[in-house]
Scaffold this active site. Structure first.
Site, short mmCIF file in Angstrom:
data_model
loop_
_atom_site.label_atom_id
_atom_site.label_comp_id
_atom_site.label_asym_id
_atom_site.label_seq_id
_atom_site.Cartn_x
_atom_site.Cartn_y
_atom_site.Cartn_z
N SER A 185 4.03 11.38 6.20
CA SER A 185 3.03 11.51 5.14
C SER A 185 3.43 12.69 4.23
CB SER A 185 1.65 11.68 5.76
OG SER A 185 0.63 11.47 4.83
N ASP A 402 0.44 0.24 3.64
CA ASP A 402 0.03 1.56 4.12
C ASP A 402 -1.13 2.01 3.23
OD1 ASP A 402 -0.17 4.45 4.32
OD2 ASP A 402 1.78 4.45 5.30
N HIS A 431 -0.39 3.57 8.82
CA HIS A 431 0.19 4.84 8.37
C HIS A 431 0.96 5.45 9.54
CE1 HIS A 431 0.58 8.13 5.60
NE2 HIS A 431 -0.06 8.99 6.39
#
Length: 464
Positions: A185, A402, A431
């Site tokens: 991320s 995602d 994710h």
């Protein structure tokens, strides 16, 4: 220098949920301001699970789970106990950390409390134009509180560039000539900055579930809404197959219709527990991170299907603005606002919300909404440009669907990195890809790269 670090038991919250493998922790001092390296220092708490196979050990592998503002101290133990392959555990000392300003490192805070009405790193859904103007007042109040609380001027030094410099300080403190890195991320943005600033001390690099650059900017935040639109059909299909249990719709189209029915009703009349349309939309977004959360999400929807319904447990914990939330939001805002320029006029956000409410109707009027960066005290300091030259090779992992970092982000980052990177796209939802994602193809490719240095010859798509 590694001998100078004093390893001891980590704080209880680092290992409590990840036994039997546990990490040890040590403190690494770094400059608050790298332009004045001999000036004020802050502390970073670092964790380590050391390789027990010296004959196989390659070096260190540092982890960042995202944010900015997320704690990463528990990542080595967490991933080790989630199934990180033994060959990786043998090859590396696994290194986690709370980045500057976070948690058990020297913490920084804006003093955000429940009364200010700011409770998540994504602004609330603006049901109409007036809601953007109302949110602007809250965003301004948050920025002013941060400025008033920051009497020592420390928040301006919370930047991705400085966090990347901290990574290299940790590498040096561990006595290692090079460091591997796994970033998920926002961790991909931090890793891209680290790679670009320190190409000569980088070893093998893996980016997972990616931002498109070395920072989160307004375009990147708005793309969260694209991720929701692309990922929601997976939940809708799941829920439709379980209509007899949850009653959310017999087809994916009916499930989607239920979403808007509930959200729009809550916009007008909140549930008995105070759940608004904005909170309902945020909860749906947050539960799309992985299919393991679909059951909980279906339960929340089910509790809100009838007017005046709702459970006290359905509101997101962040609404309560507990101290750790204040710390995480402070670091998120400081890094995000310090890294790049954000528009400063409310009209720009009003236009963006109107555009994205139509373009991405599920969540666009949230992610395009105004945030405190519009009123931030400090000007952007030093955005890092992604370097496409250098010896380091990068493996990029990305799910096709995602909810927060859509696949287009990985494609944009891949273009910026050029031939030094290879992209593995997984035909899956959620994710997170490596270890937590469960895709055999991506797991095997990543492990082969980390252990043996075997980067795919070309970009690859892994089937679900």
């Amino acid at each position: 220098m590694a001998a100078g670090l004093k390893w001891a038991a980590c704080p209880a919250d680092v290992n409590a949920k990840t036994a039997p493998r546990t990490a040890q922790c040590a403190t690494v001092p770094v400059p608050l301001d790298y332009s004045d390296p001999g000036g004020a220092q802050i502390s970073l708490l670092v964790s380590r699970i050391a390789s027990t196979k010296p004959e196989k050990r390659r070096g260190i592998l540092m982890f960042n789970p995202g944010g900015p503002g997320g704690s990463g101290l528990d990542q080595p133990a967490f991933l080790a106990n989630k199934g990180l392959p033994a060959s990786v555990l043998d090859s590396y000392d696994l290194i986690g950390m709370d980045t500057r300003g976070v948690g058990h490192s020297t913490p920084m805070t804006c003093g955000l409390t429940e009364d200010i009405g700011y409770w998540a790193n994504v602004p609330p859904y603006a049901a109409d134009d007036a809601a953007v103007t109302a949110q602007a007042k809250i965003a301004e109040a948050v920025a002013k509180r941060c400025a008033a609380t920051d009497t020592g001027g420390r928040l301006q030094h919370l930047t991705t560039a400085n966090m990347a410099r901290d990574l290299d300080r940790i590498r040096a403190a561990l006595g290692e000539p090079k460091a591997g890195f796994y970033g998920a991320s926002y961790g991909s943005a931090l890793g891209a900055a680290y790679l670009s600033l320190f190409p000569d001390t980088i070893d093998r690099i893996v980016f997972d579930s990616n931002l498109a650059d070395t920072h989160l900017d307004r375009d990147g935040l708005r793309r969260f809404a694209r991720g929701v639109e692309e990922t929601f059909p997976d939940f809708a299909k799941w829920a439709a197959a379980r209509h007899a249990s949850y009653g959310l719709g017999r087809t994916p189209a009916q499930v989607r219709k239920t979403y808007f029915t509930v959200a729009e009703r809550l916009d007008k009349t909140p549930a008995a527990d105070g759940t608004t349309g904005a909170i309902f939309r945020y909860l749906t977004f947050a539960h799309l991170y992985g299919d393991i959360q679909y059951g909980a999400l279906a339960g929340i929807w089910q509790s809100l299907l009838t007017p005046a319904a709702g459970r006290a447990t359905s509101a997101p914990p962040a609404v309560r603005a507990a101290p750790p939330v204040d710390n995480a939001l402070t670091v998120f805002l400081a890094v995000t606002c310090n890294d790049v320029n954000w528009p400063e006029d409310v009209a720009t956000y009003r236009r963006g919300v109107a555009e994205d409410r139509k373009r991405y109707p599920m969540f666009g009027a949230a992610t395009a909404n105004i945030i405190p960066c519009a009123y931030w005290k400090h000007e952007p300091s030093e955005p890092v440009k992604v370097g496409n030259e250098g010896p380091a090779e990068v493996l990029i992992l990305q799910n096709r669907r995602d909810p927060v970092t859509p696949a287009v982000n990985a494609q944009l980052l891949r273009q910026k990195l050029g031939q030094r990177a290879k992209l593995v796209t997984v035909d899956d939802s959620g994710h997170g890809v490596y270890v937590l994602g469960g895709n055999a193809c991506a797991l095997n490719l990543t492990t082969a790269y980390l252990v043996g240095g075997k980067l795919p010859a070309r970009d690859i798509t892994c089937r679900s």
